[in-house]
Write an enzyme that holds these catalytic residues in place. Structure first.
Site, PDB file in Angstrom:
ATOM      1  CB  ALA A   1       2.278  -0.107   6.303  1.00 26.09           C
TER       2      ALA A   1
ATOM      3  CD  GLU B   1      10.957  -8.011   4.893  1.00 24.30           C
ATOM      4  OE1 GLU B   1      11.552  -9.290   5.703  1.00 24.30           O
ATOM      5  OE2 GLU B   1      11.177  -7.077   5.710  1.00 24.30           O
TER       6      GLU B   1
ATOM      7  NE  ARG C   1      10.414   5.178   8.228  1.00 28.37           N
ATOM      8  CZ  ARG C   1      10.102   4.849   7.153  1.00 28.37           C
ATOM      9  NH1 ARG C   1      10.345   4.147   6.452  1.00 28.37           N
ATOM     10  NH2 ARG C   1       8.072   6.269   7.587  1.00 28.37           N
TER      11      ARG C   1
ATOM     12  NE  ARG D   1       0.650  13.885  -1.343  1.00 28.93           N
ATOM     13  CZ  ARG D   1       0.302  14.629  -2.687  1.00 28.93           C
ATOM     14  NH1 ARG D   1       1.610  14.690  -3.844  1.00 28.93           N
ATOM     15  NH2 ARG D   1      -1.009  14.282  -2.344  1.00 28.93           N
TER      16      ARG D   1
ATOM     17  N   PRO E   1       0.902  -1.040  -0.309  1.00 29.85           N
ATOM     18  CG  PRO E   1       0.044  -0.800   2.540  1.00 29.85           C
ATOM     19  CD  PRO E   1       0.827  -1.757   1.332  1.00 29.85           C
ATOM     20  CG  ASN E   2       0.258   4.205   1.468  1.00 31.95           C
ATOM     21  OD1 ASN E   2      -1.193   4.657   0.954  1.00 31.95           O
ATOM     22  ND2 ASN E   2      -0.106   3.654   2.533  1.00 31.95           N
TER      23      ASN E   2
ATOM     24  CE1 TYR F   1       9.166   4.971   2.097  1.00 28.05           C
ATOM     25  CE2 TYR F   1       7.494   6.874   2.871  1.00 28.05           C
ATOM     26  CZ  TYR F   1       7.979   6.439   3.117  1.00 28.05           C
ATOM     27  OH  TYR F   1       7.678   5.591   4.296  1.00 28.05           O
TER      28      TYR F   1
ATOM     29  CG  HIS G   1      11.104  -2.852   3.903  1.00 28.16           C
ATOM     30  ND1 HIS G   1      10.020  -2.912   3.840  1.00 28.16           N
ATOM     31  CD2 HIS G   1      11.773  -3.795   4.707  1.00 28.16           C
ATOM     32  CE1 HIS G   1       9.382  -3.563   3.650  1.00 28.16           C
ATOM     33  NE2 HIS G   1      10.768  -4.469   4.545  1.00 28.16           N
TER      34      HIS G   1
ATOM     35  CG  ASN H   1       8.398  -2.250  -0.597  1.00 29.10           C
ATOM     36  OD1 ASN H   1       8.209  -2.349   0.658  1.00 29.10           O
ATOM     37  ND2 ASN H   1       8.977  -1.227  -0.446  1.00 29.10           N
TER      38      ASN H   1
HETATM   39  O1  CA2 Z   1      10.944   1.570   3.545  1.00 27.58           O
HETATM   40  C1  CA2 Z   1       9.470   0.787   2.455  1.00 27.58           C
HETATM   41  O2  CA2 Z   1      10.256   0.619   1.625  1.00 27.58           O
HETATM   42  C2  CA2 Z   1       8.622   0.686   3.582  1.00 27.58           C
HETATM   43  O3  CA2 Z   1       8.247  -0.095   2.707  1.00 27.58           O
HETATM   44  C3  CA2 Z   1       7.049   2.070   3.398  1.00 27.58           C
HETATM   45  C4  CA2 Z   1       6.748   1.920   3.084  1.00 27.58           C
HETATM   46  C5  CA2 Z   1       5.923   1.720   5.094  1.00 27.58           C
HETATM   47  O4  CA2 Z   1       5.369   1.574   5.433  1.00 27.58           O
HETATM   48  C6  CA2 Z   1       7.301   0.697   5.038  1.00 27.58           C
HETATM   49  O5  CA2 Z   1       7.675   1.142   7.067  1.00 27.58           O
HETATM   50  C7  CA2 Z   1       8.431   0.729   4.933  1.00 27.58           C
HETATM   51  C8  CA2 Z   1       5.330   2.752   3.179  1.00 27.58           C
HETATM   52  C9  CA2 Z   1       5.752   3.229   1.594  1.00 27.58           C
HETATM   53  C10 CA2 Z   1       4.755   4.608   1.562  1.00 27.58           C
HETATM   54  O6  CA2 Z   1       5.405   4.852   0.455  1.00 27.58           O
HETATM   55  C11 CA2 Z   1       4.741   6.348   0.236  1.00 27.58           C
HETATM   56  C12 CA2 Z   1       5.335   6.534  -0.944  1.00 27.58           C
HETATM   57  C13 CA2 Z   1       5.104   8.307  -0.918  1.00 27.58           C
HETATM   58  C14 CA2 Z   1       4.401   9.036  -0.489  1.00 27.58           C
HETATM   59  C15 CA2 Z   1       3.598   8.535   0.789  1.00 27.58           C
HETATM   60  C16 CA2 Z   1       3.618   7.387   1.565  1.00 27.58           C
END
Ligand code: CA2
Length: 147
Positions: free
Chosen positions: A78, A99, A108, A18, A10-11, A23, A101, A75
């Site tokens: 969340a 896996e 974090r 964003r 997700p996201n 990221y 990230h 990946n």
């Molecule tokens: O570091 C990673 O790749 C994560 O899997 C990214 C997830 C986070 O919940 C994990 O703890 C680590 C979040 C992905 C959300 O991506 C966004 C990208 C741009 C703006 C908002 C969220």
């Protein structure tokens, strides 16, 4: 021909639009393009999914149960920190997974340090940004070549 399933949680569709400080500026489409270029050079077929719906990801994993890919890059976003259901679905597939990230989940918030996937993964790559996907493919192909 080797095949790799790439799963994004997700996201991750928001990448590049964003929170670039966290990221990066690459979009998920940019990352997919790079992974496909790398895969073409290695003669690997790619099946790519991003979804914001846990059931969609589980159903997609189930859809490859009978003909598993050579490996999976995931990946889980969340869901890394919450999803026993995706962990169980992956456990049912007879292929290794890596896996990935983008960020270093260990530097974090404390809740991000725990992953429901890491103990079952062939490898875990965190904090390398988009390169993590490419490193994951190298790892899966090296593992495949070791037989
Ligand atoms: O570091 C990673 O790749 C994560 O899997 C990214 C997830 C986070 O919940 C994990 O703890 C680590 C979040 C992905 C959300 O991506 C966004 C990208 C741009 C703006 C908002 C969220």
């Amino acid at each position: 021909m080797a095949s790799i399933l790439v799963l994004n949680g997700p996201n991750l569709n928001l990448l590049g639009r964003r929170e670039p400080h966290l990221y990066g500026t690459m979009t998920l489409d940019d990352i997919e393009q790079r992974v496909r270029t790398q895969a073409n050079a290695s003669r690997v077929a790619i099946d790519w999914l991003q979804t914001n719906h846990e059931g969609v990801m589980i159903d997609h994993i189930h859809s490859v149960l009978d003909q598993p890919p050579s490996g999976i890059i995931i990946n889980p976003g969340a869901w890394t920190h919450s999803s026993v259901a995706i962990r169980d679905a992956l456990s049912a597939i007879e292929c290794p997974f890596v896996e990935v990230h983008l960020t270093n989940i260990h530097s974090r918030e404390p809740f991000r340090a725990h992953s429901y996937f890491s103990d079952q993964a062939l490898a875990v790559i965190a904090g390398c940004g988009a390169f993590g996907y490419e490193f994951a493919m190298i790892t899966l192909l090296a593992n495949l070549n070791q037989g």
